[in-house]
Motif scaffolding. Structure first.
Motif, PDB file in Angstrom:
ATOM      1  N   GLY A   1       0.839  -1.136   0.008  1.00  0.00           N
ATOM      2  CA  GLY A   1      -0.147   0.053  -0.088  1.00  0.00           C
ATOM      3  C   GLY A   1       0.844   1.295   0.104  1.00  0.00           C
ATOM      4  O   GLY A   1       0.396   2.068  -0.697  1.00  0.00           O
ATOM      5  N   TYR A   2       1.919   1.124   0.829  1.00  0.00           N
ATOM      6  CA  TYR A   2       2.890   2.429   0.831  1.00  0.00           C
ATOM      7  C   TYR A   2       3.447   2.680  -0.599  1.00  0.00           C
ATOM      8  O   TYR A   2       3.489   4.003  -0.871  1.00  0.00           O
ATOM      9  N   LEU A   3       3.910   1.765  -1.161  1.00  0.00           N
ATOM     10  CA  LEU A   3       4.877   1.773  -2.379  1.00  0.00           C
ATOM     11  C   LEU A   3       3.855   2.242  -3.541  1.00  0.00           C
ATOM     12  O   LEU A   3       4.147   3.086  -4.119  1.00  0.00           O
ATOM     13  N   THR A   4       2.705   1.707  -3.559  1.00  0.00           N
ATOM     14  CA  THR A   4       1.766   1.928  -4.599  1.00  0.00           C
ATOM     15  C   THR A   4       1.174   3.576  -4.344  1.00  0.00           C
ATOM     16  O   THR A   4       0.749   4.096  -5.379  1.00  0.00           O
ATOM     17  N   ARG A   5       1.089   3.773  -3.169  1.00  0.00           N
ATOM     18  CA  ARG A   5       0.440   5.279  -2.865  1.00  0.00           C
ATOM     19  C   ARG A   5       1.518   6.386  -3.203  1.00  0.00           C
ATOM     20  O   ARG A   5       1.309   7.321  -3.638  1.00  0.00           O
ATOM     21  N   ASN A   6       2.904   5.909  -2.853  1.00  0.00           N
ATOM     22  CA  ASN A   6       3.841   6.884  -2.900  1.00  0.00           C
ATOM     23  C   ASN A   6       4.852   6.929  -3.735  1.00  0.00           C
ATOM     24  O   ASN A   6       5.635   7.804  -4.192  1.00  0.00           O
ATOM     25  N   HIS A   7       5.049   5.866  -4.523  1.00  0.00           N
ATOM     26  CA  HIS A   7       6.341   5.523  -5.350  1.00  0.00           C
ATOM     27  C   HIS A   7       5.791   4.617  -6.458  1.00  0.00           C
ATOM     28  O   HIS A   7       6.756   4.062  -7.185  1.00  0.00           O
ATOM     29  N   LEU A   8       4.670   4.752  -7.035  1.00  0.00           N
ATOM     30  CA  LEU A   8       4.126   3.994  -8.177  1.00  0.00           C
ATOM     31  C   LEU A   8       4.891   4.796  -9.575  1.00  0.00           C
ATOM     32  O   LEU A   8       5.372   3.864 -10.405  1.00  0.00           O
ATOM     33  N   ARG A   9       5.181   5.881  -9.392  1.00  0.00           N
ATOM     34  CA  ARG A   9       5.642   6.460 -10.607  1.00  0.00           C
ATOM     35  C   ARG A   9       7.061   6.281 -10.732  1.00  0.00           C
ATOM     36  O   ARG A   9       7.451   6.302 -12.056  1.00  0.00           O
ATOM     37  N   GLN A  10       7.824   5.875  -9.663  1.00  0.00           N
ATOM     38  CA  GLN A  10       9.236   5.706  -9.912  1.00  0.00           C
ATOM     39  C   GLN A  10       9.352   4.134 -10.628  1.00  0.00           C
ATOM     40  O   GLN A  10      10.454   3.836 -11.137  1.00  0.00           O
ATOM     41  N   GLY A  11       8.448   3.441 -10.422  1.00  0.00           N
ATOM     42  CA  GLY A  11       8.280   2.139 -11.397  1.00  0.00           C
ATOM     43  C   GLY A  11       9.106   0.924 -10.645  1.00  0.00           C
ATOM     44  O   GLY A  11       9.512  -0.111 -11.288  1.00  0.00           O
ATOM     45  N   TYR A  12       9.468   1.051  -9.515  1.00  0.00           N
ATOM     46  CA  TYR A  12      10.124  -0.071  -8.903  1.00  0.00           C
ATOM     47  C   TYR A  12       9.438  -0.855  -7.974  1.00  0.00           C
ATOM     48  O   TYR A  12       8.394  -0.321  -7.314  1.00  0.00           O
ATOM     49  N   PHE A  13       9.579  -2.063  -7.989  1.00  0.00           N
ATOM     50  CA  PHE A  13       8.719  -3.035  -7.378  1.00  0.00           C
ATOM     51  C   PHE A  13       9.695  -4.033  -6.791  1.00  0.00           C
ATOM     52  O   PHE A  13      10.988  -4.283  -7.238  1.00  0.00           O
ATOM     53  N   ALA A  14       8.971  -4.956  -5.950  1.00  0.00           N
ATOM     54  CA  ALA A  14       9.921  -6.284  -5.339  1.00  0.00           C
ATOM     55  C   ALA A  14       9.219  -7.303  -5.464  1.00  0.00           C
ATOM     56  O   ALA A  14       7.979  -7.466  -5.034  1.00  0.00           O
ATOM     57  N   THR A  15       9.730  -8.381  -5.924  1.00  0.00           N
ATOM     58  CA  THR A  15       9.375  -9.896  -5.449  1.00  0.00           C
ATOM     59  C   THR A  15       9.882 -10.198  -4.397  1.00  0.00           C
ATOM     60  O   THR A  15      10.815  -9.910  -3.856  1.00  0.00           O
ATOM     61  N   LEU A  16       8.974 -11.114  -3.353  1.00  0.00           N
ATOM     62  CA  LEU A  16       9.435 -11.534  -2.307  1.00  0.00           C
ATOM     63  C   LEU A  16       8.848 -12.945  -1.729  1.00  0.00           C
ATOM     64  O   LEU A  16       7.769 -13.125  -2.162  1.00  0.00           O
ATOM     65  N   PHE A  17       9.599 -13.186  -0.986  1.00  0.00           N
ATOM     66  CA  PHE A  17       9.009 -14.640  -0.188  1.00  0.00           C
ATOM     67  C   PHE A  17       9.249 -14.292   1.095  1.00  0.00           C
ATOM     68  O   PHE A  17      10.365 -14.033   1.911  1.00  0.00           O
ATOM     69  N   PHE A  18       8.221 -14.208   2.074  1.00  0.00           N
ATOM     70  CA  PHE A  18       8.082 -14.007   3.432  1.00  0.00           C
ATOM     71  C   PHE A  18       7.458 -15.325   4.324  1.00  0.00           C
ATOM     72  O   PHE A  18       6.230 -15.297   3.910  1.00  0.00           O
ATOM     73  N   GLY A  19       8.093 -15.823   4.838  1.00  0.00           N
ATOM     74  CA  GLY A  19       7.703 -16.960   5.511  1.00  0.00           C
ATOM     75  C   GLY A  19       7.727 -16.698   7.057  1.00  0.00           C
ATOM     76  O   GLY A  19       8.783 -15.863   7.738  1.00  0.00           O
ATOM     77  N   VAL A  20       6.913 -17.202   7.911  1.00  0.00           N
ATOM     78  CA  VAL A  20       6.979 -17.258   9.227  1.00  0.00           C
ATOM     79  C   VAL A  20       6.867 -18.900   9.826  1.00  0.00           C
ATOM     80  O   VAL A  20       5.910 -19.544   9.463  1.00  0.00           O
ATOM     81  N   LEU A  21       7.974 -19.147  10.391  1.00  0.00           N
ATOM     82  CA  LEU A  21       8.134 -20.571  10.802  1.00  0.00           C
ATOM     83  C   LEU A  21       7.771 -20.568  12.371  1.00  0.00           C
ATOM     84  O   LEU A  21       7.869 -19.792  13.122  1.00  0.00           O
ATOM     85  N   ASP A  22       7.111 -21.717  12.521  1.00  0.00           N
ATOM     86  CA  ASP A  22       7.133 -22.405  14.251  1.00  0.00           C
ATOM     87  C   ASP A  22       8.172 -23.198  14.261  1.00  0.00           C
ATOM     88  O   ASP A  22       8.207 -24.323  13.769  1.00  0.00           O
ATOM     89  N   PRO A  23       9.378 -22.698  14.997  1.00  0.00           N
ATOM     90  CA  PRO A  23      10.316 -23.828  15.206  1.00  0.00           C
ATOM     91  C   PRO A  23      10.219 -24.987  15.852  1.00  0.00           C
ATOM     92  O   PRO A  23      10.831 -26.034  15.844  1.00  0.00           O
ATOM     93  N   LEU A  24       9.104 -24.903  16.761  1.00  0.00           N
ATOM     94  CA  LEU A  24       8.766 -26.320  17.551  1.00  0.00           C
ATOM     95  C   LEU A  24       8.166 -27.274  16.675  1.00  0.00           C
ATOM     96  O   LEU A  24       8.512 -28.591  16.743  1.00  0.00           O
ATOM     97  N   THR A  25       7.280 -26.862  15.694  1.00  0.00           N
ATOM     98  CA  THR A  25       6.544 -27.704  15.071  1.00  0.00           C
ATOM     99  C   THR A  25       7.193 -27.908  13.696  1.00  0.00           C
ATOM    100  O   THR A  25       6.788 -28.867  12.941  1.00  0.00           O
ATOM    101  N   GLY A  26       7.850 -26.905  13.357  1.00  0.00           N
ATOM    102  CA  GLY A  26       8.089 -26.955  11.761  1.00  0.00           C
ATOM    103  C   GLY A  26       7.195 -26.372  10.936  1.00  0.00           C
ATOM    104  O   GLY A  26       7.698 -26.487   9.519  1.00  0.00           O
ATOM    105  N   SER A  27       5.933 -25.897  11.027  1.00  0.00           N
ATOM    106  CA  SER A  27       5.015 -25.429  10.383  1.00  0.00           C
ATOM    107  C   SER A  27       5.255 -24.160  10.004  1.00  0.00           C
ATOM    108  O   SER A  27       5.864 -23.062  10.507  1.00  0.00           O
ATOM    109  N   LEU A  28       4.978 -23.814   8.638  1.00  0.00           N
ATOM    110  CA  LEU A  28       5.387 -22.860   7.979  1.00  0.00           C
ATOM    111  C   LEU A  28       4.060 -22.038   7.405  1.00  0.00           C
ATOM    112  O   LEU A  28       3.474 -22.737   6.382  1.00  0.00           O
ATOM    113  N   VAL A  29       3.896 -20.630   7.593  1.00  0.00           N
ATOM    114  CA  VAL A  29       2.887 -20.054   6.720  1.00  0.00           C
ATOM    115  C   VAL A  29       3.730 -18.748   6.089  1.00  0.00           C
ATOM    116  O   VAL A  29       4.817 -18.154   6.533  1.00  0.00           O
ATOM    117  N   TYR A  30       3.525 -18.591   4.909  1.00  0.00           N
ATOM    118  CA  TYR A  30       3.962 -17.676   3.956  1.00  0.00           C
ATOM    119  C   TYR A  30       3.243 -16.849   3.063  1.00  0.00           C
ATOM    120  O   TYR A  30       2.085 -17.332   2.792  1.00  0.00           O
TER     121      TYR A  30
END
Length: 419
Positions: free
Chosen positions: A258-287
């Motif tokens: 939201g911040y990038l598209t509101r304020n920096h869309l004109r610059q034309g920069y974007f980012a692909t990303l992988f963002f995962g959150v791991l539960d170290p006790l169980t090994g479950s991953l939400v991403y």
């Protein structure tokens, strides 16, 4: 006298025979051009010269304009104006800073004057080269400062939970990069956030957006509290179970987009990303995979790697877009391998990519460790690239869960490879 290249303007009365004879007796390289050619020909076709020999009848401002074009080509020649009788016109050239020749055009006198002009032209080129080197050194210094600042945005050490290993390889294509990675704790240490992202393009502009996006993601995630997102459980019966860390994950990605598209869309920069959150006790991953190369879950049993596919677009492209959550399980012996497109798109000297198929081939079989996975892939990328220029940033992160749990200070935990 050393060789002197002389441009002779030939659209006006030609130089007197005595002057031409003097030029022939010296080690000169005369080339003929009209003033129109010097003003309008393509820059790459303009001659490189020490001296521009012009009659006093030539328009002084036009000659200066021609010299400016020649300067952009390879340094400005010294203008030497000759005349036999047009001394009033000669005076105008002298006021513009042009040198001059008047009769008698004796070889020794002409040679001394042109030799002096050649030395001045050479000195001018030397000074311009020195200025260019100084400017380049200043630019390189600024880049080095930028690299050091950017390095401060990358984690100095990685928080590695008990029973896990994290290994990273980060190789920018230039002094500053658009790739970045991050590993940090969430939910008071109950969850581990793992981020690998690739800002479009490379160089200084991409590096600036890398710093912005990394800061937005981490700040939002760390300040989203301990909220839970109710998501469909895997126990059947349609029951809903809390997924700790999913809310910070969604908040971070959607707020950054939201911040990038509101304020920096004109610059034309974007980012692909992988963002995962791991539960170290169980090994479950939400991403969330925002338009990124699908990370590969490597099975400890040697099964075919499982890609963690895209769950939404790259951040900074579409306002108000929807990101969905993906889920995975990292069991003992498994490795989650996250990488940027600099790995499959590494180019050999003839331009061929390493390719996704080769990446899968290299990752076949059960992973020995995260370190082995990263080093094997880095070695393959370097060997494939060979003597060719590195075209893109290369970032790899391996999150490995050994079969025999080891503490965070055991050998192999939290290694980083930064080259």
């Amino acid at each position: 006298m050393p060789s002197t290249t002389v441009i002779i303007l030939d659209e006006y009365p030609p130089p007197p025979a005595e002057l031409l004879d003097a030029l022939r007796l010296m080690d000169t390289e005369p080339v003929s051009r009209t003033l129109s050619q010097l003003l309008h020909d393509r820059p790459q076709t303009l001659p490189v010269a020490d001296v521009l020999l012009a009659p006093a009848e030539a328009d002084g401002e036009s000659v200066r304009a021609a010299v400016r074009r020649l300067r952009r080509r390879a340094g400005a020649p010294i203008v030497v104006v000759w005349t036999v009788a047009a001394f009033t016109a000669l005076e105008e050239h002298v006021r513009l800073g042009h040198d001059y020749l008047v009769p008698p055009f004796l070889p020794a006198l002409v040679g001394a004057r042109l030799h002096s002009c050649s030395e001045r032209a050479g000195l001018g080129r030397t000074l311009r080269e020195a200025d260019a080197r100084a400017e380049l050194m200043g630019y390189e210094k600024e880049l080095e400062i930028g690299r050091e600042i950017q390095a401060g945005f990358l984690p100095e050490s990685l928080p590695v939970p008990d029973g896990w290993e994290i290994d990273v390889c980060f190789r920018p294509a230039r002094q500053v990069a658009g790739d970045f990675y991050d590993v940090f704790e969430l939910s008071r240490g109950r969850r581990l956030a793992v981020v690998v992202a690739d800002v479009c393009d490379k160089g200084v502009g991409a590096a600036l957006f890398m710093a912005l996006i990394r800061s937005l993601l981490r700040h939002t995630a760390e300040n989203s509290g301990l909220q839970h997102l109710m998501a469909a459980g895997r126990t059947g019966g349609g029951r809903r179970t809390p997924v700790v860390g999913a809310t910070p994950l969604l908040n971070a990605v959607t707020a950054t987009n939201g911040y990038l598209t509101r304020n920096h869309l004109r610059q034309g920069y974007f980012a692909t990303l992988f963002f995962g959150v791991l539960d170290p006790l169980t090994g479950s991953l939400v991403y969330i995979n925002g338009g990124h190369n699908p990370p590969l879950l490597l099975s400890g049993s040697g099964d075919v790697p499982v890609p963690l596919n895209v769950t939404g677009p790259a951040v900074g492209v579409l306002p108000d877009c929807v990101y969905t959550l993906g889920y995975a399980q990292v069991n003992p012996g498994d490795t989650l391998f996250v990488f940027t497109d600099g790995v499959p798109e590494a180019r050999c000297p003839d331009g061929a990519f390493l390719g996704d198929a080769r990446v899968l081939e290299l990752l076949a079989g059960p992973p020995v460790s995260g370190k082995d996975t990263v080093e094997r892939m880095d070695r393959a990328v370097r060997e494939h690239t060979g003597a060719a220029e590195q075209h893109d940033d290369v970032t790899m992160l391996a999150l490995h869960r050994p079969r025999a749990a080891r503490g965070p200070h055991a050998d192999g935990a939290g290694r980083k490879v930064v080259a």
